[in-house]
Design a protein around this motif. Structure first.
Motif, short mmCIF file in Angstrom:
data_model
loop_
_atom_site.label_atom_id
_atom_site.label_comp_id
_atom_site.label_asym_id
_atom_site.label_seq_id
_atom_site.Cartn_x
_atom_site.Cartn_y
_atom_site.Cartn_z
N THR A 183 -28.96 -10.58 1.45
CA THR A 183 -27.77 -10.11 1.44
C THR A 183 -27.35 -9.82 3.04
O THR A 183 -28.17 -8.96 3.39
CB THR A 183 -27.25 -9.25 0.76
N GLU A 184 -26.39 -10.43 3.71
CA GLU A 184 -26.02 -9.91 4.70
C GLU A 184 -25.15 -9.05 5.10
O GLU A 184 -23.93 -9.24 4.70
CB GLU A 184 -25.63 -11.33 5.70
N VAL A 185 -25.49 -7.81 5.78
CA VAL A 185 -24.51 -6.88 5.90
C VAL A 185 -24.12 -6.50 7.11
O VAL A 185 -25.05 -6.32 8.41
CB VAL A 185 -25.34 -5.38 5.27
N VAL A 186 -22.80 -6.88 7.28
CA VAL A 186 -22.34 -6.70 8.82
C VAL A 186 -21.67 -5.29 8.93
O VAL A 186 -20.70 -5.06 8.19
CB VAL A 186 -20.99 -7.92 9.05
N ILE A 187 -22.06 -4.27 9.80
CA ILE A 187 -21.85 -3.10 9.80
C ILE A 187 -21.02 -2.75 11.22
O ILE A 187 -21.35 -3.23 12.23
CB ILE A 187 -22.67 -2.08 10.04
N VAL A 188 -19.61 -2.38 11.08
CA VAL A 188 -18.59 -2.14 12.13
C VAL A 188 -18.38 -0.72 12.24
O VAL A 188 -18.19 -0.05 11.23
CB VAL A 188 -17.47 -2.99 11.93
N ARG A 189 -18.62 -0.11 13.42
CA ARG A 189 -18.16 1.26 13.68
C ARG A 189 -16.60 1.10 14.03
O ARG A 189 -16.09 0.16 14.49
CB ARG A 189 -18.59 1.99 15.11
N HIS A 190 -16.15 2.29 13.47
CA HIS A 190 -14.35 2.57 13.79
C HIS A 190 -13.95 2.22 15.08
O HIS A 190 -14.83 2.50 16.09
CB HIS A 190 -13.91 3.85 13.11
N VAL B 211 -17.30 -0.52 7.27
CA VAL B 211 -17.07 -0.27 8.26
C VAL B 211 -17.22 1.38 8.19
O VAL B 211 -16.88 2.18 7.04
CB VAL B 211 -15.39 -0.41 8.30
N SER B 212 -17.96 1.97 9.21
CA SER B 212 -18.46 3.42 8.89
C SER B 212 -18.41 4.18 10.37
O SER B 212 -17.57 3.69 11.32
CB SER B 212 -20.01 3.42 8.40
N HIS B 213 -19.35 4.95 10.73
CA HIS B 213 -19.17 5.77 11.68
C HIS B 213 -20.55 5.83 12.40
O HIS B 213 -21.69 5.46 11.79
CB HIS B 213 -18.98 7.39 11.31
N GLY B 214 -20.47 6.35 13.81
CA GLY B 214 -21.98 6.17 14.62
C GLY B 214 -22.93 6.99 13.77
O GLY B 214 -24.04 6.28 14.07
N GLY B 215 -22.76 8.42 13.44
CA GLY B 215 -24.10 8.78 13.08
C GLY B 215 -24.70 8.19 11.80
O GLY B 215 -25.65 7.80 11.44
N THR B 216 -23.65 7.81 10.79
CA THR B 216 -24.17 7.05 9.38
C THR B 216 -24.67 5.67 9.72
O THR B 216 -25.66 5.33 9.15
CB THR B 216 -22.71 6.87 8.70
N ILE B 217 -24.24 4.90 10.85
CA ILE B 217 -24.77 3.56 11.32
C ILE B 217 -26.14 3.78 11.96
O ILE B 217 -27.12 3.04 11.64
CB ILE B 217 -23.80 2.76 12.20
N ARG B 218 -26.32 4.91 12.61
CA ARG B 218 -27.63 5.19 13.05
C ARG B 218 -28.63 5.29 12.09
O ARG B 218 -29.70 4.98 12.43
CB ARG B 218 -27.56 6.32 14.11
N GLU B 219 -28.29 6.13 11.04
CA GLU B 219 -29.22 6.50 9.98
C GLU B 219 -29.57 4.92 9.25
O GLU B 219 -30.68 5.12 8.65
CB GLU B 219 -28.66 7.40 8.98
N LEU B 220 -28.46 4.19 9.20
CA LEU B 220 -28.79 2.90 8.42
C LEU B 220 -29.72 2.21 9.06
O LEU B 220 -30.82 1.50 8.47
CB LEU B 220 -27.62 2.20 8.06
N TYR B 221 -29.73 2.09 10.36
CA TYR B 221 -30.52 1.33 11.24
C TYR B 221 -32.12 2.17 11.14
O TYR B 221 -33.07 1.55 11.31
CB TYR B 221 -30.09 0.97 12.52
N HIS C 282 -21.23 1.95 20.14
CA HIS C 282 -19.90 1.90 20.60
C HIS C 282 -18.82 1.65 19.56
O HIS C 282 -19.24 1.10 18.63
CB HIS C 282 -19.59 0.97 21.61
N ASN C 283 -17.68 2.07 19.68
CA ASN C 283 -16.50 1.81 18.96
C ASN C 283 -16.42 0.37 18.67
O ASN C 283 -16.23 -0.41 19.56
CB ASN C 283 -15.33 2.45 19.56
N THR C 284 -15.92 -0.01 17.51
CA THR C 284 -15.98 -1.25 16.81
C THR C 284 -17.38 -2.26 17.08
O THR C 284 -17.35 -3.46 17.01
CB THR C 284 -14.63 -1.99 17.13
N SER C 285 -18.40 -1.47 17.45
CA SER C 285 -19.62 -2.58 17.69
C SER C 285 -19.92 -3.25 16.36
O SER C 285 -19.58 -2.65 15.36
CB SER C 285 -20.86 -1.79 18.25
#
Length: 295
Positions: free
Chosen positions: A78-85, A227-237, A251-254
Motif C-alpha cells: 500500500t502506497e501511503v503519501v503523507i503531506v504536512r499541512h 495529511v498530518s503534522h510535523g511531529g506526527t510525520i516524524r514519528e511515522l518515519y 516542511h509545510n506541505t512537503s
C-alpha cells in the motif's frame, strides 16, 4: 528583502531499501478531545527566512500504483503519501501549536493548492485521511477538491503531539515561563510526558502508528493520502526506518511516501520531505515545526 537559501535535495530511498527511524508496538487508537485555545497568532516580528525550490527541481519518482512496488516481501504494498499541512501564522511566529486550532495563512493556502496540483498529476489515490485540526483539514480539503476525491476522512489520531502547558507560547519564551514543561518537551526520554496534559513521544508514536495500520488495512494494495503534522510525520518515519535518524526538516506541505507491505506490515521509506512543488510559494526556513521539536 527576505533572504533566500537553496532547497536541499529530498531524501529518497529505493523501493527495496530502508531510509530513516524505532517501531513502538501498535496499540488501539486513542481518542483525543480538542484543547480550547486562541485563534491564529500574530505575524512574525522578524523577517522570515524563505527557502525556495529549485526552478528545475524534480521530486522523487513515485510508482504508478502501490502494487507495482515489490521488496523482499514479494507481495503487494500500500502506497501511503503523507503531506504536512500548509503554513500557519503561528508557524511563522514560532508559536507552539500542538492541539490548538490555528488556521492556514495565505501562504499556507497557496502551498495547499500547489501540493494538490502536484498530486493531481500522479496516480490517483483511492482515499484521503486527515487530522481534524483546521490547518490539516483545510489542506486535505484542498487536495481532495483538486484531485477529485469525494470526501476527506478526519481522524484525531493523526493530530500533532499535545504539548501541554507550552501550547500557545512562543518557543523563545517557553524556557523561562514554563521551565518544567520546556525541560520535558526537549527531553530525549521518549516516555517523558509534558505537564499540562502533554503527550510523551511514545504516546504520540503509538496512536499515529496504530492509525496508519488501521487505514492501510482498509486499502491494501492501493494508494492513499494522509495529511498530518510535523511531529506526527516524524514519528511515522521513525517507525518505518528505525536504523537511520531523520536530520532534515519536514516542511509545510512537503510530500513523503511510505510503502507498507500488505502481507507483513513491513514499511519502506520511498521519499522524505519533497517540496519541489513549492517553486513559487517557497517555505519558511525558520518557521516553527517540522524538526525534532515539532509541534
Amino acid at each position: 528583502m527576505r533572504p533566500l537559501s537553496a532547497l536541499p535535495t529530498p531524501s529518497v530511498a529505493s523501493v527495496s531499501a530502508f531510509l530513516p527511524y524505532p517501531p513502538p508496538a501498535a496499540v488501539a487508537a486513542k481518542s483525543f478531545t480538542p484543547s480550547p485555545g486562541p485563534g491564529p497568532g500574530p505575524a512574525a516580528a522578524t523577517a522570515p527566512q524563505i527557502r525556495w525550490a529549485h526552478a528545475s527541481g524534480a521530486g522523487p519518482a513515485m510508482s504508478s500504483s502501490a502494487s507495482s512496488a515489490e521488496g523482499k516481501d514479494g507481495g503487494e504494498f500500500t502506497e501511503v503519501v503523507i503531506v504536512r499541512h500548509g503554513e500557519t501564522s503561528w508557524n511563522a511566529s514560532r508559536i507552539i501549536q500542538g492541539h490548538l486550532d490555528a488556521e492556514l495563512n495565505d501562504i499556507g493556502r497557496q502551498q495547499a493548492v500547489a501540493v494538490a496540483h502536484r498530486l493531481s498529476k500522479e496516480a490517483k489515490p483511492v482515499a484521503i485521511y486527515s487530522s481534524d485540526l483546521k490547518r490539516a483539514a483545510e489542506t486535505a480539503q484542498t487536495i481532495a477538491r483538486i484531485c477529485n476525491l469525494p470526501n476527506v476522512v478526519f481522524d484525531p489520531a493523526l493530530r500533532e503531539r499535545h504539548i501541554g502547558d507550552l501550547q500557545g507560547m512562543k518557543l523563545q519564551d517557553a524556557a523561562t515561563e514554563r521551565p518544567e514543561a520546556y525541560k520535558a518537551f526537549v527531553s530525549h526520554k521518549r516516555n517523558q510526558q509534558i505537564p499540562g496534559g502533554g503527550e510523551s513521544l511514545d504516546q504520540l508514536s503509538e496512536r499515529c502508528v496504530s492509525c496508519l495500520y488501521k487505514i492501510v488495512e482498509k486499502h491494501k494494495g492501493e494508494r492513499i493520502i494522509l495529511v498530518s503534522h510535523g511531529g506526527t510525520i516524524r514519528e511515522l518515519y521513525r517507525h518505518a526506518s528505525p536504523t537511520k535518524p531523520l536530520h532534515g526538516k519536514i516542511h509545510n506541505t512537503s510530500v513523503s511516501v511510505i510503502l507498507v507491505s500488505d502481507t507483513t506490515g513491513r514499511c519502506i521509506v520511498k521519499a522524505v520531505g519533497d517540496i519541489s512543488h513549492l517553486q513559487e510559494t517557497g517555505v519558511l526556513d525558520n518557521a516553527f515545526g517540522g524538526d525534532k521539536n515539532s509541534a
